[in-house]
Design an enzyme around this catalytic site. Structure first.
Site, mmCIF file in Angstrom:
data_model
loop_
_atom_site.group_PDB
_atom_site.id
_atom_site.type_symbol
_atom_site.label_atom_id
_atom_site.label_comp_id
_atom_site.label_asym_id
_atom_site.label_seq_id
_atom_site.Cartn_x
_atom_site.Cartn_y
_atom_site.Cartn_z
ATOM 1 N N GLY A 1 0.896 -1.408 0.088
ATOM 2 C CA GLY A 1 0.127 0.120 -0.149
ATOM 3 C C GLY A 1 0.851 1.361 0.170
ATOM 4 N N THR A 2 1.898 1.181 0.846
ATOM 5 C CA THR A 2 3.075 2.330 0.891
ATOM 6 C C THR A 2 3.501 2.809 -0.579
ATOM 7 O OG1 THR A 2 3.388 1.987 3.195
ATOM 8 C CG2 THR A 2 4.844 3.153 1.918
ATOM 9 N N SER B 1 -3.493 -3.529 -0.548
ATOM 10 C CA SER B 1 -2.420 -4.053 0.260
ATOM 11 C C SER B 1 -2.891 -5.458 0.527
ATOM 12 C CB SER B 1 -1.752 -3.379 1.423
ATOM 13 O OG SER B 1 -0.798 -3.983 2.212
ATOM 14 N N ALA B 2 -2.165 -6.686 0.097
ATOM 15 C CA ALA B 2 -2.800 -7.951 0.166
ATOM 16 C C ALA B 2 -2.666 -8.386 1.773
ATOM 17 C CB ALA B 2 -2.063 -8.995 -0.638
ATOM 18 N N THR C 1 11.136 -7.233 -11.990
ATOM 19 C CA THR C 1 10.359 -8.655 -12.070
ATOM 20 C C THR C 1 9.130 -8.742 -11.088
ATOM 21 O OG1 THR C 1 12.485 -9.458 -13.071
ATOM 22 C CG2 THR C 1 10.980 -10.943 -12.130
ATOM 23 N N CYS D 1 2.208 1.162 12.707
ATOM 24 C CA CYS D 1 3.514 1.844 12.387
ATOM 25 C C CYS D 1 3.806 3.098 13.266
ATOM 26 C CB CYS D 1 3.612 2.382 10.836
ATOM 27 S SG CYS D 1 1.982 2.635 10.096
HETATM 28 N N1 PLP Z 1 -2.926 3.032 4.196
HETATM 29 C C1 PLP Z 1 -3.453 2.472 5.348
HETATM 30 C C2 PLP Z 1 -4.698 3.106 5.458
HETATM 31 C C3 PLP Z 1 -3.022 1.627 6.080
HETATM 32 O O1 PLP Z 1 -3.741 1.238 7.165
HETATM 33 C C4 PLP Z 1 -1.740 0.868 5.742
HETATM 34 C C5 PLP Z 1 -1.373 -0.119 6.652
HETATM 35 O O2 PLP Z 1 -1.317 0.034 7.766
HETATM 36 C C6 PLP Z 1 -0.939 1.397 4.352
HETATM 37 C C7 PLP Z 1 -1.619 2.649 3.839
HETATM 38 C C8 PLP Z 1 0.228 0.880 4.374
HETATM 39 O O3 PLP Z 1 0.086 -0.316 3.789
HETATM 40 P P1 PLP Z 1 1.547 -1.449 3.576
HETATM 41 O O4 PLP Z 1 1.529 -2.115 4.897
HETATM 42 O O5 PLP Z 1 0.938 -2.403 2.772
HETATM 43 O O6 PLP Z 1 2.591 -0.557 3.139
#
Ligand code: PLP
Length: 391
Positions: A71-72, A200-201, A238, A328
């Site tokens: 997701g990041t 994000s899986a 890849t 985080c």
């Molecule tokens: N965005 C939101 C709303 C999230 O809750 C998170 C993860 O906690 C992320 C982004 C980041 O996702 P990833 O852990 O896959 O980098």
């Protein structure tokens, strides 16, 4: 000791079927999807099936799904590319966004001179969409609106249909961080006209290190990572075949069971609210967290009526794995920005946030164990709940 896991907004355990699907790829499919020979093309077929599955779920076309590592990365890529390649000069966002959106927007302000404007949330965590409309009306600068679909700390849901309509009306681009909702809600991007979204899986029992960005075809976006033709040059490197297949399996299971899983989690969430309210006088819930249609069923943000910064650690010692806010930012000494937005000064001084986040595997016994552990912590720390004093 029996362990209870109530931190599913941080990450979820892999499903057995996902592990099996990934093991099969690891054992049998070592091909590079870019290779033209049959071994490579078998791997290519596997990832294209997942792309089709993700596209069918969101009711978009497969070419609009770009595999990424998380997701990041998806959020970074979308926001940076909007500025670097699509000429965005202004970003409208909120102080409730995940760090990966917040810090990317800030970086665009400091390094690219992008105007950064924040919507004001109220104490329920609701954004003022009239303020959004006036902001959209007020400038000719090319604008990106970046607002998350469901908040990862308090669960508040944004009316993304309305935001998308406003963005269309005023010719702004719309990015929604859908990391907490993809795999949990029935989404239809043929009707909800977001331009960009992220997945994000590991938030729906898939593997960590696998995600995707939804990029609407008409957008003319370019890649952040260069150096290869993969993902139509939108994301060189890849592909993580095993991770993508695992994400596909997890998405399959989530889609097939969405009704049943969501009903179960909503019931468990209501049970949690009931038990906490009965057993811990003065307990409150942050934002829209306890409201059925205004928050995501996976997240409940609790305001415990006493101050105890060690609560996460103490609950862990009693076998309950849980976060105070987002994973985080847990461990950070500063209170989270989201809590600062939704709590009054007095609540910040006198309460402790606890995020209970559920999966389809969560049981009422898990919640009973949480409640008992909390009661033990209160007793052991000699916490006087009636006058909110913590000794
Ligand atoms: N965005 C939101 C709303 C999230 O809750 C998170 C993860 O906690 C992320 C982004 C980041 O996702 P990833 O852990 O896959 O980098």
């Amino acid at each position: 000791m029996k362990k209870v896991y109530l931190d599913n907004a941080a990450t979820t355990p892999l499903s057995e079927e996902v592990i099996d699907a990934m093991l099969s790829v690891m054992k049998n499919q070592y091909g590079n999807p870019s290779s033209v020979h049959s071994i490579g093309q078998e791997a290519k077929t596997l990832i294209e099936e997942v792309r089709r599955k993700a596209a069918d779920y969101l009711k978009v076309s497969p070419g609009e799904i770009v595999f990424t590592s998380c997701g990041t990365e998806s959020n970074n890529m979308i926001i940076k590319s909007c500025v670097n390649h699509l000429g965005v000069q202004r970003i409208i966002t909120s102080p409730l966004e995940h760090k990966c959106v917040a810090e990317t927007c800030m970086e665009m302000k400091t390094t690219k001179n992008v105007e950064l404007v924040y919507l004001r949330p109220d104490k329920k965590g609701d954004l003022d969409l009239n303020q959004l409309e006036s902001l959209l009306q007020s400038s000719d600068k090319k604008t990106l609106v970046s607002l998350m679909h469901a908040n990862n700390e308090i669960g508040n849901l944004l009316d993304i249909d309305r935001v998308a309509q406003l963005c269309k009306q005023y010719h702004a681009l719309f990015h929604s961080d859908t990391v907490q909702t993809i795999g949990h809600l029935d989404l239809d991007f043929s009707k909800t006209l977001v331009d960009f979204a992220s997945c994000s899986a590991h938030k729906f029992h898939g593997p960590k290190g696998s995600g995707f960005a939804f990029i609407r075809k008409a957008s003319g976006m370019k890649g952040l990572i260069v150096g290869g033709p993969q993902e139509r040059a939108l994301r060189a490197g890849t592909e993580n075949v095993c991770g993508i297949v695992g994400m596909g399996k997890a998405l399959d299971i989530s889609i097939q069971n969405m009704q049943e899983y969501s009903k179960h989690m909503q019931t468990i969430k209501e049970y949690t609210i009931k038990r906490l309210t009965q057993e811990i006088p003065g307990v409150k819930f942050n934002g829209r967290s306890a409201e059925k249609d205004r928050s995501l069923y996976t997240v409940l943000s609790v305001a415990l009526p006493f101050k105890n910064p060690l609560i996460g650690l103490q609950l862990d010692m009693k076998g309950v794995a849980i976060s105070q806010g987002s994973a985080c930012s847990s461990g950070a000494s500063k209170p989270s920005m989201v809590m600062m937005m939704v709590q009054t000064e007095e609540e910040m001084q006198n309460t402790t946030p606890l995020r209970v986040s559920f999966s389809h595997l969560t049981t009422s016994e898990d919640i009973d164990m949480l409640v008992n552990a909390l009661k033990d912590v209160i007793t052991e720390n000699k916490i006087e709940i009636s006058n909110l004093e913590y000794r």
